[in-house]
Scaffold this motif. Structure first.
Motif, PDB file in Angstrom:
ATOM      1  N   VAL A  13     -14.515  -0.876  -1.896  1.00  0.00           N
ATOM      2  CA  VAL A  13     -14.443  -1.269  -0.492  1.00  0.00           C
ATOM      3  C   VAL A  13     -14.822  -0.053   0.345  1.00  0.00           C
ATOM      4  CG1 VAL A  13     -13.038  -2.306   1.322  1.00  0.00           C
ATOM      5  CG2 VAL A  13     -12.526  -2.800  -1.084  1.00  0.00           C
ATOM      6  N   GLU A  14     -15.906  -0.181   1.098  1.00  0.00           N
ATOM      7  CA  GLU A  14     -16.362   0.921   1.953  1.00  0.00           C
ATOM      8  C   GLU A  14     -15.904   0.660   3.383  1.00  0.00           C
ATOM      9  OE1 GLU A  14     -20.420   3.329   1.967  1.00  0.00           O
ATOM     10  OE2 GLU A  14     -20.623   1.403   3.015  1.00  0.00           O
ATOM     11  N   LEU A  15     -15.293   1.697   4.003  1.00  0.00           N
ATOM     12  CA  LEU A  15     -14.762   1.568   5.349  1.00  0.00           C
ATOM     13  C   LEU A  15     -15.400   2.621   6.256  1.00  0.00           C
ATOM     14  CD1 LEU A  15     -11.893   1.206   3.259  1.00  0.00           C
ATOM     15  CD2 LEU A  15     -11.648  -0.261   5.266  1.00  0.00           C
ATOM     16  N   ASP A  16     -15.020   2.616   7.530  1.00  0.00           N
ATOM     17  CA  ASP A  16     -15.670   3.511   8.491  1.00  0.00           C
ATOM     18  C   ASP A  16     -15.222   4.957   8.345  1.00  0.00           C
ATOM     19  OD1 ASP A  16     -17.066   1.393   9.548  1.00  0.00           O
ATOM     20  OD2 ASP A  16     -15.655   1.039  11.186  1.00  0.00           O
ATOM     21  N   THR A  21      -9.372   3.724   5.521  1.00  0.00           N
ATOM     22  CA  THR A  21      -9.140   3.662   4.077  1.00  0.00           C
ATOM     23  C   THR A  21      -7.650   3.718   3.764  1.00  0.00           C
ATOM     24  OG1 THR A  21     -11.251   4.748   3.650  1.00  0.00           O
ATOM     25  CG2 THR A  21      -9.643   4.779   1.874  1.00  0.00           C
ATOM     26  N   LEU A  22      -6.951   4.648   4.411  1.00  0.00           N
ATOM     27  CA  LEU A  22      -5.514   4.790   4.164  1.00  0.00           C
ATOM     28  C   LEU A  22      -4.745   3.587   4.705  1.00  0.00           C
ATOM     29  CD1 LEU A  22      -5.035   8.594   4.896  1.00  0.00           C
ATOM     30  CD2 LEU A  22      -5.403   7.445   2.701  1.00  0.00           C
ATOM     31  N   ALA A  23      -5.243   2.991   5.795  1.00  0.00           N
ATOM     32  CA  ALA A  23      -4.589   1.798   6.324  1.00  0.00           C
ATOM     33  C   ALA A  23      -4.708   0.632   5.354  1.00  0.00           C
ATOM     34  CB  ALA A  23      -5.204   1.436   7.678  1.00  0.00           C
ATOM     35  N   LEU A  24      -5.888   0.426   4.782  1.00  0.00           N
ATOM     36  CA  LEU A  24      -6.061  -0.648   3.802  1.00  0.00           C
ATOM     37  C   LEU A  24      -5.217  -0.380   2.560  1.00  0.00           C
ATOM     38  CD1 LEU A  24      -7.411  -3.245   2.879  1.00  0.00           C
ATOM     39  CD2 LEU A  24      -9.349  -1.888   2.064  1.00  0.00           C
ATOM     40  N   LEU A  25      -5.174   0.877   2.118  1.00  0.00           N
ATOM     41  CA  LEU A  25      -4.331   1.227   0.974  1.00  0.00           C
ATOM     42  C   LEU A  25      -2.876   0.894   1.257  1.00  0.00           C
ATOM     43  CD1 LEU A  25      -3.970   2.690  -1.799  1.00  0.00           C
ATOM     44  CD2 LEU A  25      -3.730   4.806  -0.494  1.00  0.00           C
ATOM     45  N   ALA A  26      -2.390   1.274   2.451  1.00  0.00           N
ATOM     46  CA  ALA A  26      -0.995   0.998   2.810  1.00  0.00           C
ATOM     47  C   ALA A  26      -0.726  -0.503   2.833  1.00  0.00           C
ATOM     48  CB  ALA A  26      -0.683   1.621   4.168  1.00  0.00           C
TER      49      ALA A  26
END
Length: 521
Positions: A13-16, A21-26
């Motif tokens: 999953v590529e993010l801005d 990235t850390l928000a999606l992980l959380a």
């Protein structure tokens, strides 16, 4: 967010940016999606490994795509100070790159807090975000072959500390005596995602007489009462391997484990063990052991000669893929394989040894797990109840790789095919690739007549790498990552060997030639 193919059981999953990235992980940690097995965050990407039997890739993408990107992980606030002697080899060069003085670089590096964003590269290696925004420097053009344990460095906007001596391309500012990785601690990695870190300048203070290295390797195995296997000759390499230590990505630890999982499972079934118990993984030939007491073993994997010499001098050749009874003083020897390279030896009851982070696997890159076996080692065997079930004979694979025939491996293209020219993508599958002698459990180094050319020459931010990834360094000659590969890497991955051919890849001998066959993800 953008979804990039990795393999039949993984996607990227590529993010801005890092905060997303850390928000999606959380979010995925707070509300897990059934079927996800491992999450490896990096600078702008999240590598998601999953079980296709539990969730289809399309459904996984749909459910991840619905997640909000404003979540934050809740954790106990933890602040760690790291003392640093700022006398690193690259301090003056970094100062020149930034148009300032070494003293000012130190002032900037120690003047702000950092946050552990993610881990990878090696056990205990943490990527630290934050700090002074002016400290943004590229990796070295030519990586060093050895950076000492405790080295404090910069790469892009990240700071980090090398937990053990290793190759690396970060700009080195100094060194610390604080151990980043210590197996004697309940949590071996000093730095965990979310921790707050502050560097402290102790250059002027007297040096402390400690060394920033990982905990000492486990003591060599010595048998107690009961049956045991005594190693007479380990051959090229003999290791303990099981299914691996999954779920340790948060500490920068990859799974490792047996290179040929099918053969590991078959050997265990033949002697009546659970299929994921530890076996001996024996590379090539020249291996010998003596049985102490009585034991039942089985040998699977590569195709090669096995001979038994009884204590009275009798004996002869033995079959693979069947249970074998050994008695006191029996000498077992494995010769050079005719096909494949790795054999798996299971013993009924399993080996009575203490696991490291839940596994007996030896990770040769991370140096986690029991040491490689040596002549004189004695491996104690767990006692089992009389009449333990022994499995029926297993069917050996019919197409083990050899140097005489080209080995074909299915691949899934991606995630970074757009970093390569159209000619490079065609060349990947149209030419054959030689397996070089520099290959090992970390990866197979390949050599092709024509190297792969990149369309983009920018520096790729570190991102998670999967087992089977074909990473392409500046030389254009791919490296096929195997069981002991690093969790993250900084070179683009053009494709990944399909999951159903990973065991096959683990049996390819040096000198063989490989051809890649693309399949749909």
């Amino acid at each position: 967010m953008r979804f990039l193919p990795v393999n039949l059981n993984a996607l990227l999953v590529e993010l801005d940016d890092l905060p997303q990235t850390l928000a999606l992980l959380a979010s995925l940690r707070a509300e897990p999606i059934a079927g996800i097995e491992e999450l490896v965050p990096a600078a702008r990407t999240l590598l998601v490994s999953f079980r296709p039997a539990a969730i289809a890739a399309d459904e996984l993408r749909r459910r991840i795509g619905q997640r909000r990107l404003d979540a934050r992980e809740t954790r106990v606030d933890k602040r760690i100070e790291i003392p640093v002697r700022y006398d690193g080899e690259d301090l003056a060069e970094v100062a020149a790159l930034l148009g300032t003085t070494p003293e000012d670089v130190v002032r900037r590096h120690t003047g702000s807090d950092y946050t552990v964003a993610f881990t990878g590269f090696a056990p205990g290696f943490a990527y630290l975000s934050g700090g002074d925004p002016s400290l943004d420097v590229p990796r070295r053009q030519v990586p060093r072959t050895r950076i000492p344990a405790g080295a404090v460095g910069l790469a892009g906007r990240f700071s980090g500390v090398y937990p053990q001596a290793s190759p690396g391309g970060w700009q080195i500012l100094g060194i610390t005596d604080a151990p980043m990785w210590d197996l004697s601690r309940a949590q071996p990695a000093l730095l965990q995602p979310g921790d707050t870190v502050r560097f402290v300048d102790v250059t002027a203070q007297p040096r402390v007489a400690t060394v920033a290295v990982a905990a000492a390797a486990p003591a060599r195995p010595v048998a107690s009462k009961g049956s045991a296997l005594e190693i007479r000759a380990p051959g090229l390499q003999a290791l303990l391997q099981d299914r691996g230590r999954h779920g340790q990505a948060g500490q920068g630890v990859s799974a490792s484990g047996a290179m040929d999982q099918r053969s590991l499972q078959a050997a265990n079934r033949l002697v009546g063990n659970a299929s994921d118990m530890a076996c001996l993984e024996i590379a090539y030939g020249g291996f010998q052991l003596v049985c102490r007491g009585d034991a039942v073993i089985a040998i699977t994997g590569a195709d090669g000669p096995v001979t038994l010499t009884r204590a009275d001098g009798a004996g002869g050749p033995l079959p693979r893929w069947q249970p074998i009874a050994l008695a006191e003083g029996d000498l077992l020897a494995l010769g050079e394989p005719r096909a494949g390279i790795r054999s798996y030896l299971a013993v009924r009851g399993g080996f009575d040894l203490a696991p490291v982070l839940g596994s007996l696997s030896t990770d040769t890159l991370a140096r986690v797990g029991p040491p490689a076996l040596a002549a004189g080692d004695v491996l104690p065997v767990r006692a089992v109840a009389a009449g333990a079930v022994v499995g029926a004979a297993e069917t050996p694979p019919a197409d083990l790789p050899t140097v005489q025939e080209e080995v074909v491996l299915d691949i899934v293209l991606g995630p970074r095919t757009d970093w390569f020219t159209p000619d490079a993508l065609a060349l990947l599958c149209s030419q054959s690739w030689a397996v070089t002698p520099q290959s090992n459990r970390v990866g197979i180094r390949l050599a092709g007549e024509v190297p792969l050319a990149r369309a983009h020459h920018a520096e790729l931010p570190s991102e998670g790498t999967a087992y089977g990834a074909l990473q392409v360094p500046p030389s254009g000659q791919p490296v096929l990552f195997l069981a002991d590969h690093p969790l993250t890497g900084g070179y683009p991955v053009i494709a990944c060997v399909a999951t159903h051919h990973l065991d096959r890849a683990g049996q390819i001998p040096v000198g063989a030639r490989i051809r890649f066959h693309p399949i749909a993800s």
